[in-house]
Enzyme design. Structure first.
Site, PDB file in Angstrom:
ATOM      1  N   LYS A  36       0.868  -1.190   0.000  1.00  0.00           N
ATOM      2  CA  LYS A  36       0.000   0.000   0.000  1.00  0.00           C
ATOM      3  C   LYS A  36       0.900   1.234   0.000  1.00  0.00           C
ATOM      4  CE  LYS A  36      -0.377  -0.297   4.979  1.00  0.00           C
ATOM      5  NZ  LYS A  36      -1.202  -0.387   6.161  1.00  0.00           N
TER       6      LYS A  36
ATOM      7  N   ASN B 255       3.512   2.077   2.690  1.00  0.00           N
ATOM      8  CA  ASN B 255       4.677   1.210   2.859  1.00  0.00           C
ATOM      9  C   ASN B 255       5.704   1.383   1.750  1.00  0.00           C
ATOM     10  OD1 ASN B 255       3.678   0.199   5.200  1.00  0.00           O
ATOM     11  ND2 ASN B 255       2.788  -1.646   4.275  1.00  0.00           N
TER      12      ASN B 255
END
Ligand code: AMP
Length: 294
Positions: A156, A159
């Protein structure tokens, strides 16, 4: 000698008596600490310079008490174990770690351009050229991980970090797993989870293809595809693969075709990552260098 070989250590300790076990142990004294780079859930991240090599790194400082309280010591151990063995231009290097009584320190590659999440917030959504370049580089990184039987499970924007050249770096392996078997654990953030994970049935490396499809959608539209006010509604939309493409921003049919081939309920029918790299949208839009320069 490069930092990769220089910045090694072995915490099994000299009690083993082997030459390998005599490798350098890091301490805080080995680093000059610079400006804070950010704050995470369990501590702070600082710019730092390793005194002997002058190498610039990011030093992540985690408080043991907080790790213990949240019962994530096991998860951290797994993260360190996995990330320290991965070597790929689109995966943030973890050079080593050390600890004192109160803290655990992770020696990380420094990603000079910071968080991708902030960049996406600033732009609202990315151009197709930029999105395709990022998706192709992440697909290459995930092919590498899957080849080592590592599933990331938490792809995502939060990250992902950006290196000095504009290259993407997968930064957080907190939910990753080293596996030869199919797994049943529920983990990650709901918006990016595939049907088989929200329903807690067995899953495998194909979960990362789904999350990459969600990410591709978010890059192009500025929001994830199954977003809803209530968790329970996001859950329903994921399970039903309620995929809708808004009229604005205008996105090419080739991009929508790729996303539709990744967000498939039956995990075995998702477009394999090596095929993704041959998809016309990727071929026509992704920078061959793998680096997006705005
Ligand atoms: P984290 O605890 O991993 O969420 O990190 C907190 C914040 O520190 C992130 O949101 C980034 O802004 C920054 N940060 C973490 N790691 C690095 C790194 N390797 N290079 C540059 N900035 C980082």
């Amino acid at each position: 000698m490069g930092v990769a070989t220089e910045m090694q250590q072995d915490h099994k300790g000299s009690s083993e008596g082997s030459a390998a076990a005599e490798k350098k142990r890091w301490t805080l004294n080995d680093f000059d600490i610079g400006k804070p780079l950010g704050r995470g859930k369990f501590g702070h991240v600082y710019l730092a310079r390793e005194k002997r090599s002058n190498h610039i790194v990011a030093l992540k400082v985690l408080f043991k008490s907080q790790l213990k309280q949240s019962q994530v010591e096991h998860q951290l151990r797994r993260e360190v174990e996995i990330q320290s063995h991965l070597r790929h231009p689109n995966i943030l290097r973890l050079y080593g770690y050390f600890y004192d009584q109160k803290r655990v320190y992770l020696i990380l590659e420094y990603a000079a351009k910071g968080e991708l999440y902030k960049e996406l917030q600033k732009c609202k959504y990315f151009s197709e050229r930029r999105a395709a370049t990022y998706i192709a580089s992440l697909a290459r990184a995930l092919i590498y991980c899957h080849g080592k039987h590592v599933i990331h499970r938490d792809i995502k924007p939060e990250n992902l970090l950006v290196g000095a050249q504009g290259e993407l770096k997968i930064a957080d392996f907190g939910w990753s797993v080293h596996t030869f078997n199919r797994r049943r654990t529920m983990c990650g953030t709901l918006d990016y989870l595939p049907p088989e994970m929200v329903e807690s049935v067995e899953h495998d490396a194909n979960v990362d293809i789904w999350s990459l499809g969600v990410l591709c959608y978010e890059f192009l539209y500025g929001m994830p595809p199954f977003e809803a006010k209530e968790h329970s509604d996001t859950y329903k939309r994921i399970v039903q693969v309620d995929l809708k493409f808004p009229a604005k921003p205008i996105v090419s049919s080739a991009a929508k075709d790729l996303i539709s081939q990744m967000l498939v309920r039956d995990s075995s029918q998702r477009l394999p990552l090596h095929k993704l790299l041959e998809h016309p949208w990727i071929v026509q839009n992704a920078e061959p260098s793998g680096v997006y320069r705005s």
